[in-house]
Design a protein around this motif. Structure first.
Motif, PDB file in Angstrom:
ATOM      1  N   HIS A 139      -6.249   5.900  49.173  1.00  0.00           N
ATOM      2  CA  HIS A 139      -5.912   5.643  50.363  1.00  0.00           C
ATOM      3  C   HIS A 139      -4.670   6.443  50.711  1.00  0.00           C
ATOM      4  N   VAL A 140      -5.025   6.976  52.230  1.00  0.00           N
ATOM      5  CA  VAL A 140      -4.180   8.231  52.611  1.00  0.00           C
ATOM      6  C   VAL A 140      -3.028   7.528  53.499  1.00  0.00           C
ATOM      7  N   SER A 141      -1.844   8.011  53.225  1.00  0.00           N
ATOM      8  CA  SER A 141      -0.688   7.152  53.853  1.00  0.00           C
ATOM      9  C   SER A 141       0.382   8.162  54.515  1.00  0.00           C
ATOM     10  N   ILE A 142       1.369   7.677  54.566  1.00  0.00           N
ATOM     11  CA  ILE A 142       2.503   8.621  55.351  1.00  0.00           C
ATOM     12  C   ILE A 142       3.738   8.574  54.471  1.00  0.00           C
ATOM     13  N   VAL A 143       4.425   9.996  54.516  1.00  0.00           N
ATOM     14  CA  VAL A 143       5.597   9.880  53.760  1.00  0.00           C
ATOM     15  C   VAL A 143       6.856   9.363  54.326  1.00  0.00           C
ATOM     16  N   GLY A 144       7.706   8.417  53.664  1.00  0.00           N
ATOM     17  CA  GLY A 144       8.678   8.022  54.250  1.00  0.00           C
ATOM     18  C   GLY A 144       8.595   6.623  54.877  1.00  0.00           C
ATOM     19  N   LEU A 145       7.707   6.066  54.689  1.00  0.00           N
ATOM     20  CA  LEU A 145       7.362   4.668  55.238  1.00  0.00           C
ATOM     21  C   LEU A 145       8.401   3.690  55.256  1.00  0.00           C
ATOM     22  N   ALA A 204      -1.518  -3.634  46.001  1.00  0.00           N
ATOM     23  CA  ALA A 204      -1.636  -4.983  45.215  1.00  0.00           C
ATOM     24  C   ALA A 204      -3.053  -5.309  44.911  1.00  0.00           C
ATOM     25  N   SER A 205      -4.047  -4.390  45.183  1.00  0.00           N
ATOM     26  CA  SER A 205      -5.403  -4.544  44.845  1.00  0.00           C
ATOM     27  C   SER A 205      -5.634  -4.675  43.188  1.00  0.00           C
ATOM     28  N   ASN A 206      -6.840  -5.212  43.059  1.00  0.00           N
ATOM     29  CA  ASN A 206      -7.145  -5.248  41.557  1.00  0.00           C
ATOM     30  C   ASN A 206      -8.144  -4.072  41.212  1.00  0.00           C
ATOM     31  N   LEU A 207      -8.491  -3.153  42.434  1.00  0.00           N
ATOM     32  CA  LEU A 207      -9.279  -2.008  42.265  1.00  0.00           C
ATOM     33  C   LEU A 207      -8.480  -0.616  41.826  1.00  0.00           C
ATOM     34  N   PRO A 208      -9.209   0.029  40.989  1.00  0.00           N
ATOM     35  CA  PRO A 208      -8.773   1.166  40.324  1.00  0.00           C
ATOM     36  C   PRO A 208      -8.280   2.165  41.855  1.00  0.00           C
ATOM     37  N   TRP A 209      -6.980   1.984  42.178  1.00  0.00           N
ATOM     38  CA  TRP A 209      -6.504   2.813  43.172  1.00  0.00           C
ATOM     39  C   TRP A 209      -5.634   4.082  43.269  1.00  0.00           C
ATOM     40  N   SER A 210      -5.663   4.749  44.309  1.00  0.00           N
ATOM     41  CA  SER A 210      -4.688   5.840  44.519  1.00  0.00           C
ATOM     42  C   SER A 210      -4.013   5.936  45.731  1.00  0.00           C
ATOM     43  N   VAL A 211      -2.616   6.154  45.928  1.00  0.00           N
ATOM     44  CA  VAL A 211      -2.041   6.323  47.199  1.00  0.00           C
ATOM     45  C   VAL A 211      -1.547   7.777  47.286  1.00  0.00           C
ATOM     46  N   VAL A 212      -2.019   8.414  48.267  1.00  0.00           N
ATOM     47  CA  VAL A 212      -1.503  10.096  48.645  1.00  0.00           C
ATOM     48  C   VAL A 212      -0.631   9.801  50.127  1.00  0.00           C
ATOM     49  N   ARG A 213       0.565   9.869  49.811  1.00  0.00           N
ATOM     50  CA  ARG A 213       1.410   9.929  51.204  1.00  0.00           C
ATOM     51  C   ARG A 213       1.575  11.369  51.703  1.00  0.00           C
ATOM     52  N   ALA A 214       1.175  11.910  52.963  1.00  0.00           N
ATOM     53  CA  ALA A 214       1.464  13.082  53.622  1.00  0.00           C
ATOM     54  C   ALA A 214       2.416  12.841  54.766  1.00  0.00           C
ATOM     55  N   MET A 215       2.927  14.060  54.898  1.00  0.00           N
ATOM     56  CA  MET A 215       3.832  14.534  56.297  1.00  0.00           C
ATOM     57  C   MET A 215       3.061  14.360  57.450  1.00  0.00           C
ATOM     58  N   PRO A 216       3.528  14.129  58.506  1.00  0.00           N
ATOM     59  CA  PRO A 216       2.774  14.518  59.851  1.00  0.00           C
ATOM     60  C   PRO A 216       2.237  15.604  59.968  1.00  0.00           C
ATOM     61  N   PHE A 217       1.021  15.712  60.580  1.00  0.00           N
ATOM     62  CA  PHE A 217       0.274  16.944  60.850  1.00  0.00           C
ATOM     63  C   PHE A 217       0.642  17.929  61.703  1.00  0.00           C
ATOM     64  N   TYR A 218       0.521  19.011  61.863  1.00  0.00           N
ATOM     65  CA  TYR A 218       0.564  20.068  62.669  1.00  0.00           C
ATOM     66  C   TYR A 218      -0.058  19.977  64.059  1.00  0.00           C
ATOM     67  N   TYR A 219      -1.237  19.208  64.017  1.00  0.00           N
ATOM     68  CA  TYR A 219      -2.028  19.169  65.215  1.00  0.00           C
ATOM     69  C   TYR A 219      -1.140  18.147  66.014  1.00  0.00           C
ATOM     70  N   LEU A 220      -0.656  17.042  65.203  1.00  0.00           N
ATOM     71  CA  LEU A 220       0.204  16.025  66.225  1.00  0.00           C
ATOM     72  C   LEU A 220       1.540  16.582  66.695  1.00  0.00           C
TER      73      LEU A 220
END
Length: 270
Positions: free
Chosen positions: A113-119, A139-155
């Motif tokens: 799951h792609v998320s955002i830094v500082g939430l 909270a999921s029972n799936l094998p999961w990963s979370v990657v938080r990223a900063m806002p993007f340059y294009y934004l």
């Protein structure tokens, strides 16, 4: 060969993720409301906000990379008063919950799951929606990963472009380090297939600068001459607005180089 499903695969980050996967020789399926012209991936047509087509899209999928999101601010390239009161949740919360449930039934082996830094300290409604979706993944029972990223340059580019008509730019002086989607895509794909799970290193850009410096570089690159009015923010206010400096992995592409590559009329800006 294993199959990877990418949601949000037609967005800025999603396209870069798909490019990396294809370059690495992986089988890719993109879940989107309509297909693009590229023929080197499988297309699954549907809508995460409603769930249409999602069950079929997950057939034979081993890895899900959830890069889908819905941000009104990002789509229009500017902030409106409504953005301080509410933000749609159909994609980021209900859509994520539905995707997790069907991924479990499809026996997906890795959900990234792609998320955002500082939430955790952000206060804008969109940030609260993103945090709610991220918590569902954790909270999921799936094998999961979370990657938080900063806002993007294009934004950042879109937001600054929205100020061009103003003779005076009120600009916060707080530090942050936005990042290019290509660097985030490299990190996301690496995290998807390195065998590790859980909370992964967050990623930001290579430069810790205040928004005044980013705005001045933007004006220089676009040959604009506007007066910038620096505005100080308390640390709490800055964090509430998402102005933070990320920890962890750093991208390589600097803001000035991104601006040069994406100059109006250049092929990469098209």
């Amino acid at each position: 060969m294993t199959l990877t499903l990418v949601t949000g695969g037609t967005g800025h980050l999603g396209r870069d993720i798909v490019d990396r996967l294809v370059r690495d020789g992986r089988r890719v399926r993109v879940f989107a409301r309509s297909p693009s012209t590229r023929s080197d991936v499988d297309w699954a047509i549907g809508d995460l906000a409603t769930g249409v087509g999602l069950r079929e899209a997950l057939h034979d999928v081993d890895t899900v990379i959830n890069a889908a999101t819905y941000s009104p601010i990002a789509r229009r390239g500017g902030v409106r008063p409504i953005d301080f009161f509410r933000s749609p949740s159909a994609v980021d919360v209900e859509g994520t919950e539905r995707l997790l449930s069907l991924s479990g039934k499809a026996e997906v082996r890795h959900f990234l799951h792609v998320s955002i830094v500082g939430l955790d300290e952000a206060t804008l409604p969109y940030a609260r929606v993103k945090l709610a979706g991220e918590r569902l993944v954790r909270a999921s029972n799936l094998p999961w990963s979370v990657v938080r990223a900063m806002p993007f340059y294009y934004l950042l580019d879109k937001l600054l472009a929205g100020l061009v008509w103003l003779p005076l730019w009120p600009t916060p002086t707080t530090l942050f380090n936005p990042v290019d989607t290509s660097d985030v895509a490299d990190h996301v794909v690496a995290c998807a297939f390195d065998g590790q799970r859980g909370e992964r290193p967050e990623i930001g850009g290579p430069e810790d600068l205040d928004l005044v410096a980013f705005a001045r570089q933007y004006q220089d690159a676009r040959r604009l001459h506007r007066k910038i009015l620096p505005i100080g923010l308390s640390e709490a206010k800055a964090r509430g607005m998402g102005f933070v400096v990320s920890q962890g992995v750093r991208g390589r592409l600097a803001w000035a180089d991104w601006l040069q590559r994406n100059a109006p009329g250049s092929r990469s800006a098209a």
